[in-house]
Scaffold this active site. Structure first.
Site, mmCIF file in Angstrom:
data_model
loop_
_atom_site.group_PDB
_atom_site.id
_atom_site.type_symbol
_atom_site.label_atom_id
_atom_site.label_comp_id
_atom_site.label_asym_id
_atom_site.label_seq_id
_atom_site.Cartn_x
_atom_site.Cartn_y
_atom_site.Cartn_z
ATOM 1 N N LEU A 122 0.825 -1.213 0.000
ATOM 2 C CA LEU A 122 0.000 0.000 0.000
ATOM 3 C C LEU A 122 0.857 1.261 0.000
ATOM 4 C CD1 LEU A 122 -2.721 -1.086 2.575
ATOM 5 C CD2 LEU A 122 -2.846 -1.074 0.103
ATOM 6 N N SER A 124 3.477 2.426 1.939
ATOM 7 C CA SER A 124 3.757 3.218 3.125
ATOM 8 C C SER A 124 5.007 4.058 2.904
ATOM 9 C CB SER A 124 3.945 2.303 4.326
ATOM 10 O OG SER A 124 4.879 1.295 4.029
ATOM 11 N N SER A 125 5.951 3.555 2.123
ATOM 12 C CA SER A 125 7.181 4.332 1.920
ATOM 13 C C SER A 125 6.912 5.571 1.071
ATOM 14 C CB SER A 125 8.296 3.471 1.332
ATOM 15 O OG SER A 125 7.922 2.933 0.104
ATOM 16 N N ASP A 169 3.309 5.374 -7.170
ATOM 17 C CA ASP A 169 2.964 5.482 -5.747
ATOM 18 C C ASP A 169 3.049 6.916 -5.242
ATOM 19 O OD1 ASP A 169 3.027 2.805 -6.197
ATOM 20 O OD2 ASP A 169 4.761 2.393 -4.929
HETATM 21 C C1 GLA Z 1 5.648 -0.687 -6.659
HETATM 22 C C2 GLA Z 1 6.394 0.486 -7.283
HETATM 23 C C3 GLA Z 1 5.541 1.191 -8.333
HETATM 24 C C4 GLA Z 1 4.962 0.204 -9.335
HETATM 25 C C5 GLA Z 1 4.316 -0.980 -8.611
HETATM 26 C C6 GLA Z 1 3.873 -2.036 -9.567
HETATM 27 O O1 GLA Z 1 4.552 -0.211 -5.915
HETATM 28 O O2 GLA Z 1 6.784 1.402 -6.308
HETATM 29 O O3 GLA Z 1 6.301 2.173 -8.989
HETATM 30 O O4 GLA Z 1 5.934 -0.220 -10.243
HETATM 31 O O5 GLA Z 1 5.179 -1.565 -7.666
HETATM 32 O O6 GLA Z 1 2.886 -1.572 -10.410
#
Ligand code: GLA
Length: 381
Positions: A122, A124-125, A169
């Site tokens: 999810l 968090s980072s 993210d």
């Molecule tokens: C992680 C990475 C994202 C993306 C997803 C897979 O969350 O941080 O950049 O590549 O995996 O979709």
């Protein structure tokens, strides 16, 4: 998120109070491992995230307290001052990435805490990075735009945390909007807010509670596979610079020039980019059945071609199908974490009960259930 603990700890450690900032974690409906291939994603920010209290301290040091880990770190802001604790490196990385862009950050105190489960996929980072990027930009009046704030978080992962992640993210965390998903073109960073209110359905995450130790190196290897295939295709089609530009025909042409494994990885990505576009079309028409089919398609691809699923997640996906769940798949980077499920309301209770019971019996541990609420992005509280 309740701020009592953060406020209390900040006062205990620093004898004063500061400003509160929050950034959320994210879900992603479909479009996985497409971001670093220049494709599309469809994330949304959630109502859980990272909360930090921050105040300038008049020194040239950062003094940071992690409420959840009950750990304290103090570090300078020059490249050589990398803190020992891995959690502190996220904050340090953000400070460094801002400095590299010419931003003047002075020392500050902070206490922070999160309610995004760690290692559940999810982000968090990203929530932590976005909280500090957003807050420092405001506190020191740096005038950095939101796109660059997201890139600062991403660069922190690349340069200080060892994960060559895409932009999804951090973008979702900074740009999130309540009740909306974000259809993001990860190449141009053009984006559109897509209203998401699937009437008659519930969206729920089931956390397999599996955490893959080597997830970041496995993640980076997936990215290398994609790059190796692009390099092979480029020899025939110089206009291709990312898998986004490639199609199955081009991939077939290089079948003998790349490893079987790399071929499978690229096959998944090319299909996934199309799946997302199809799902977006279906979403516009309120056709959740098609959206759900595409989600199952993603799971299959992530499990069999991209190989980022695991026994527990495959099991949860099977149970979803058996219980008549409209769409289900492993979410995020994979190697553990959650499945995201689009569940007809009248099947919800039965599904959750069956999944929890079956999972416990098979794996001897309890999965966690997180109902999803789509919330706003980075903000001052
Ligand atoms: C992680 C990475 C994202 C993306 C997803 C897979 O969350 O941080 O950049 O590549 O995996 O979709």
């Amino acid at each position: 998120m309740d701020n009592t603990q953060v406020r209390k700890k900040f006062r205990e450690h620093f004898g004063t109070s500061g400003e509160l900032y929050f950034s959320p974690g994210r879900i992603n409906l479909i479009g996985e491992h497409t971001d670093y291939n220049g494709g599309f994603v469809l994330p949304g920010a959630i109502d859980k995230g990272m909360l930090a209290e921050i105040k300038i301290n008049g020194t040239n040091k950062v003094r940071a307290y992690s409420v959840d880990l009950d750990e304290y770190a103090e570090f300078g802001m020059n490249e050589a001052d990398v803190p020992a604790q891995s959690w502190a490196r996220y904050i340090f990385g953000v400070v460094r990435e801002i400095a590299k862009r010419g931003g003047q950050v002075e020392g500050f105190d902070t206490a922070f805490s999160g309610d995004v489960p760690l290692g559940a996929g999810l982000s968090s980072s990203a929530a932590l990075e976005s909280t500090f990027a957003f807050a420092l930009n405001e506190i020191f009046r740096l005038g950095i735009d939101k796109f660059e704030l997201a890139k600062i978080g991403q660069a922190t992962e690349h340069n200080y945390c060892g994960v060559k992640c895409g932009i999804m993210d951090q973008f979702a965390s900074v740009f999130g909007k309540e009740g909306h998903l974000i259809r993001l073109d990860c190449r141009s960073l053009e984006y559109e807010y897509v209203p998401f209110n699937p009437v008659g359905y519930k969206v729920v995450l089931i956390d397999s509670v599996v955490k893959h130790e080597l997830a970041s190196s496995a993640y980076n290897r997936r990215r290398e596979s994609c790059e190796a295939v692009v390099a092979a295709i480029r020899k025939h089609h110089p206009e291709v610079s990312l898998l986004r530009d490639a199609d199955m025909q081009m991939l077939a042409e290089v079948k003998n020039e790349v490893s079987t494994e790399d071929y499978m990885r690229a096959e998944y990505v090319i299909e996934e980019i199309q799946r997302l576009l199809d799902a977006c079309e279906a979403l516009k028409k309120g056709d959740y059945k098609t959206v759900g089919e595409k989600m199952y398609g993603t799971h299959h691809g992530m499990s069999k071609l991209y190989e980022v699923s695991c026994e527990e997640l495959d099991y949860l996906n099977d149970v979803a199908r058996e219980c008549g769940v409209t769409g289900s798949r492993v979410m995020g980077g994979g190697f553990g974490g959650c499945t995201i499920n689009l569940v007809p309301e009248d099947k919800y209770d039965h599904f959750i009960e069956t999944a929890v019971k079956g999972f416990k019996a098979k794996f001897g541990k309890e999965p966690k259930i997180y109902p999803v609420k789509i919330g706003d992005g980075s903000r001052k509280l």
